[in-house]
Design a protein around this motif. Structure first.
Motif, mmCIF file in Angstrom:
data_model
loop_
_atom_site.group_PDB
_atom_site.id
_atom_site.type_symbol
_atom_site.label_atom_id
_atom_site.label_comp_id
_atom_site.label_asym_id
_atom_site.label_seq_id
_atom_site.Cartn_x
_atom_site.Cartn_y
_atom_site.Cartn_z
ATOM 1 N N ASP A 45 43.115 41.089 46.329
ATOM 2 C CA ASP A 45 43.802 42.255 45.578
ATOM 3 C C ASP A 45 44.414 43.335 45.806
ATOM 4 N N ASP B 74 47.959 45.737 45.569
ATOM 5 C CA ASP B 74 47.819 46.806 45.409
ATOM 6 C C ASP B 74 48.597 47.486 46.392
ATOM 7 N N THR C 200 48.218 40.549 26.199
ATOM 8 C CA THR C 200 47.904 39.080 26.148
ATOM 9 C C THR C 200 47.712 38.275 25.163
ATOM 10 N N ARG D 27 50.893 39.017 37.350
ATOM 11 C CA ARG D 27 49.704 39.029 38.845
ATOM 12 C C ARG D 27 50.817 40.129 38.940
ATOM 13 N N ASP E 73 50.757 42.863 36.295
ATOM 14 C CA ASP E 73 49.954 43.529 36.636
ATOM 15 C C ASP E 73 48.696 43.544 36.106
ATOM 16 N N SER F 261 45.398 40.805 35.123
ATOM 17 C CA SER F 261 44.196 40.103 35.926
ATOM 18 C C SER F 261 44.234 39.005 35.192
ATOM 19 N N HIS F 262 43.064 37.609 36.691
ATOM 20 C CA HIS F 262 43.364 36.179 36.441
ATOM 21 C C HIS F 262 42.763 35.978 34.797
ATOM 22 N N ARG F 263 41.949 37.219 34.394
ATOM 23 C CA ARG F 263 41.136 37.022 33.359
ATOM 24 C C ARG F 263 42.718 36.601 32.253
ATOM 25 N N GLU F 264 43.200 37.555 32.468
ATOM 26 C CA GLU F 264 44.441 37.815 31.707
ATOM 27 C C GLU F 264 45.886 36.385 31.328
ATOM 28 N N GLU G 75 40.497 31.042 33.563
ATOM 29 C CA GLU G 75 40.710 31.454 35.126
ATOM 30 C C GLU G 75 40.508 31.342 36.649
ATOM 31 N N ARG H 189 43.892 31.613 38.584
ATOM 32 C CA ARG H 189 43.628 32.047 40.212
ATOM 33 C C ARG H 189 43.951 31.088 41.353
ATOM 34 N N TYR I 127 47.680 30.585 41.322
ATOM 35 C CA TYR I 127 47.874 32.404 41.708
ATOM 36 C C TYR I 127 47.723 31.675 43.532
#
Lengths: 168, 184
Positions: free
Chosen positions: A10, A14, B78, B147, B151, B153-156, B165, B169, B172
């Motif tokens: 992460d 960033d 989402t 991502r 921006d 998240s992995h959950r989204e 999830e 991940r 990604y």
């Protein structure tokens, strides 16, 4: 990527987005100085970040106009289909009984008939036909996602595919 | 790309309530806040600007028609992106296969550089990155672009991909690993 490198994933995103706080920045730099893989990942992230899509000019206004049109048609009064399609002759008396019979056959095929899913009485694939179905009813990977609830818009080939999925 | 004014949950809830009531200004703002992300999903799946624009429009029309059924179990963003992914996949099946864009970088924005040599170098790197991204499998491509550019998240991302999830991940990280190799 080494197992421990996951902790930095992460922070790499960033850093590529130039929003990493000072405290985490030093922590990440210390790792980057000794991890060639994460340094390469950061270079890849920065390169990708530097090439965002160019959204077509006018798309925003086009979509807003389409949404207004859809909203207007959704709120317009519904036409009397039975009258429009069947006229006012003797057929009209049979219209509602025929429609009800067709609906019952449809329900039997979808729920209690061939291809029905045992359990709650609802075929989960019925929801898969609607892209806007609420969460919890989305199809899993590999299941059919027809993309449009209007069957009339599907080609014969798509309908056959849909039927195979419902019966499988 | 994200509109900070609509990023907050409370603000989004207010906007959503207005949009569900049919407030045209709220619907316009909803489109403004999310059309770029929706287009991103469409383009990453279809690989064609026109088809992605059509899918973007179709996504919002479907979403507005179904707005009353949106249960807020996920974020509006989402939910929209999930509709976008399904709409684009459906559009892709109705036409031919995904347009091959590996040799044609596709539409990317170019940064305005001060030094022409530096700008040319940055443009070359950006084009290479865009081409490399296009070469990833669909789920990796979506996971990486959502991502990095949106921006999420992995959950989204998982909600958009319709996967777990953990799978999002993995997609990604596999995508980043492949990008590293392609850009080495």
């Amino acid at each position: 990527m080494n197992r421990g490198c996951e902790f930095y994933a992460d922070a790499l995103v960033d850093r590529a987005a130039e929003r990493l706080e000072t405290g985490r920045s030093a922590w990440l730099d210390a790792h980057l100085s000794e991890c060639a893989e994460c340094a390469a990942s950061l270079r890849a992230l920065e390169a990708v970040r530097a090439s965002p899509l160019d959204v077509p000019a006018g798309l925003e206004a086009r979509v807003q106009a389409a949404v207004r049109g859809a909203r207007a048609s959704a709120t317009a009064p519904a036409p009397d289909l039975a009258v429009r399609t069947l006229g006012r002759g003797p057929w009209r008396a049979w219209a509602l009984p025929l429609a009800a019979a067709a609906a019952l056959v449809g329900i039997w095929l979808g729920v209690g008939g061939p291809g029905a899913v045992p359990g709650n009485g609802l075929d989960s694939n019925m929801f898969a036909m609607d892209d806007t179905a609420p969460y919890g009813t989305w199809p899993a990977d590999g299941l059919i996602v027809a993309g449009d609830p209007m069957l009339s818009e599907l080609s014969l080939e798509e309908l056959e595919y849909l039927l195979q999925e419902l019966e499988s | 790309m994200r509109d900070p004014a609509l990023a907050g949950g409370a603000v989004e809830a207010d906007e959503l309530a207005l949009a569900q009531e049919g407030d045209e200004s709220a619907l316009d703002r909803l489109v403004s806040a999310h059309y770029q992300a929706v287009y991103e999903v469409g383009y990453r799946i279809l690989g064609d600007p026109e088809a992605a624009a059509d899918a973007t429009q179709e996504t919002f029309v479907k979403a507005v028609r179904a707005l009353g059924t949106f249960r807020r179990e996920a974020s509006l963003r989402t939910w929209l992106l999930r509709i976008a992914a399904n709409t684009a996949r459906s559009a892709g099946r109705k036409t031919t296969s995904r347009r091959e864009v590996a040799l044609d970088a596709g539409p990317v924005q170019h940064m305005g550089g001060k030094d022409p040599a530096q700008e040319a170098l940055m443009r070359t790197e950006a084009d290479r990155a865009a081409q490399a991204l296009e070469q990833l499998p669909e789920k990796q491509r979506l996971a990486v672009s959502l991502r990095i550019y949106q921006d999420l998240s992995h959950r989204e991302i998982a909600e958009v991909l319709g996967s777990s999830e953990g799978a999002a991940r993995v997609n990604y990280h596999l995508g980043i690993k492949r990008l590293r190799e392609l850009l080495a």
